[in-house]
Structures are given as C-alpha cells and as structure tokens.
Enzyme design. Structure first.
Site, PDB file in Angstrom:
ATOM      1  N   LEU A   1       0.792  -1.374   0.022  1.00  0.00           N
ATOM      2  CA  LEU A   1      -0.080  -0.033  -0.167  1.00  0.00           C
ATOM      3  C   LEU A   1       0.893   1.111   0.021  1.00  0.00           C
ATOM      4  CD1 LEU A   1      -2.557  -0.853   2.735  1.00  0.00           C
ATOM      5  CD2 LEU A   1      -2.933  -1.026   0.305  1.00  0.00           C
ATOM      6  N   ASP A   2       0.551   2.416  -0.554  1.00  0.00           N
ATOM      7  CA  ASP A   2       1.134   3.482  -0.362  1.00  0.00           C
ATOM      8  C   ASP A   2       1.302   4.009   0.866  1.00  0.00           C
ATOM      9  OD1 ASP A   2       0.814   3.574  -3.404  1.00  0.00           O
ATOM     10  OD2 ASP A   2      -0.889   5.152  -3.356  1.00  0.00           O
ATOM     11  N   ARG A   3       2.395   4.889   1.062  1.00  0.00           N
ATOM     12  CA  ARG A   3       2.753   5.509   2.190  1.00  0.00           C
ATOM     13  C   ARG A   3       1.344   6.136   3.150  1.00  0.00           C
ATOM     14  NH1 ARG A   3       7.241   7.834   4.676  1.00  0.00           N
ATOM     15  NH2 ARG A   3       8.533   7.271   2.902  1.00  0.00           N
TER      16      ARG A   3
END
Length: 230
Positions: free
Chosen positions: A59-61
C-alpha cells in the site's frame, strides 16, 4: 512518527496469513535512503514462528487499511500467485472532491511514471504505451462538494486509484500530489483499503477481512450524513 505496535493492529491471523490495519503516513518498506517502515515492526508478528512475516502486496505510504502478510515462504508464494492472477478482491473507500461523471463505471487508463527535478516522481495517464490499469467505481454518497466512492482496482499499479480518481475529475481529499490544489496542513489522504477477500484455501470459503474506518474519515462521512453501514 513512531512505529506503532503492529500486534495491536491485527485484523486477521491464521497459519498462512496475517492482515493488519496499516496506519497512514508510514511506508511499508524502507526506501533507498532508509527511514521508518512497517517492516521494522514485523518481528512482533512472528507469533511463535522462527521468522517474521513478509509483505504479500503493498500500500502507498499515505494509504491506510488492510495489508496482507505471508507468515512463511510457502504462504508468500501462494499469496503472490493470488495477487498476480487477480484473484484477490480488493475494495477501497475514498472521499473525493466533486463527483465522477457517472454514479458508477470503470476507467481503463494506462499509467506511466514521470519525474522532474521540481516535483520528483509521480504517475500519470499514458497517451501511448504505459502499464494497463483498470479501476471500477461506485458512488456511495454525495454532498457538500464531496463524494464517497467504493473503488475496486482490477490491476495493481502504483498510485493507481489516486491517479484514476484525478483523471475522473474528482481527486481524493487530502491528496498532496494529484489534487489540483495543495490540501491544508494536517489533512491526510482520505483513502482506505477497506477490505480484502482471498480464496486462500481450496475447501473453505475465501478469507474476508474488513478494516474499521479511522476517526477522521468517519467524522467527515458522518458530518455529511452519509450512512456508514454499507
């Protein structure tokens, strides 16, 4: 930001799989320059096994919610195959500015990476070439200049949902990269990996895991009268 106790963010656990509620603002793994990452806390999730779990996907930051981990190499291979073959059902919730052109639909738009000295790197829709990307959307509510969307990515490209929402004319609330105006300080990205459904066992029903809404996203939805029991 300090690394939280990931054992307290556990949503699901069995012999092959862990699903944790990833907090926003922390990368899942350290980049080339190092820095804080979730992987640094995986040792607390061994639960008696000789090695810590590892990421089955990413998942993105700035995205929060359901993150799947494989507990050992065999589990990781099985999970990797499910994600690679598109057999994992991924559902995201997002609050976006404005509204998509239709209440529901599917956007098929290839993406490519771009970079510059001024803004660094980001993804953008590709006119030619690029990596094929598809996202289904459905509007769950709308009001006060915002829309609440259910999003189902059919591919797993970097920043896919964020770029596709912006391409639909409704960037995600709090997006510092793809929104047309920079969000106010302290307003985080309102994108939640709401649920995963994984057909992990041949003779059992798929493993289904749902992450509860974080307080800020729940408050924004409630303030606009959106029903949260969907």
């Amino acid at each position: 930001m300090a690394l939280p106790d990931l054992s307290k963010r556990l949503l699901y656990r069995d012999g092959l799989l862990l699903v944790i509620d990833k907090p926003a603002g922390i990368a899942v793994h350290a980049g080339p320059s190092g820095g804080l990452s979730l992987e640094a806390g995986f040792d607390a999730l061994r639960f008696g096994l000789p090695r810590p779990p590892a990421l089955a996907h990413r998942l993105d930051r700035d995205t929060s919610g359901c993150l799947a981990l494989g507990r050992h190499p065999k589990a990781l291979r099985k999970l990797a195959a499910l994600f690679r073959e598109g057999r994992v059902e991924k559902v995201y919730w997002a609050l976006v500015m404005g509204a998509p052109p239709e209440p529901e639909g599917q956007l098929d738009r290839a993406l490519e990476k771009m970079s510059s000295r001024e803004v660094g790197w980001r993804m953008r829709p590709a006119d030619k070439g690029g990596l094929q990307a598809s996202t289904r959307w459905r509007t769950l509510g709308s009001g006060g200049g915002l829309s609440w969307l259910e999003l189902r990515p059919l591919t797993g490209r970097t920043h896919q949902i964020r770029v596709h929402c912006a391409a639909l004319g409704c960037p995600i609330l709090g997006d510092p990269v793809y929104a047309t105006t920079r969000p106010p300080a302290g307003l985080r990205l309102h994108l939640r990996a709401r649920s995963l459904r994984l057909p992990l066992y041949r003779s059992k029903e798929p493993v289904a895991v749902t992450a509860p809404l974080p307080d800020d996203m729940a408050a924004t939805l409630a303030a606009r009268g959106f029903p949260l029991n969907q």
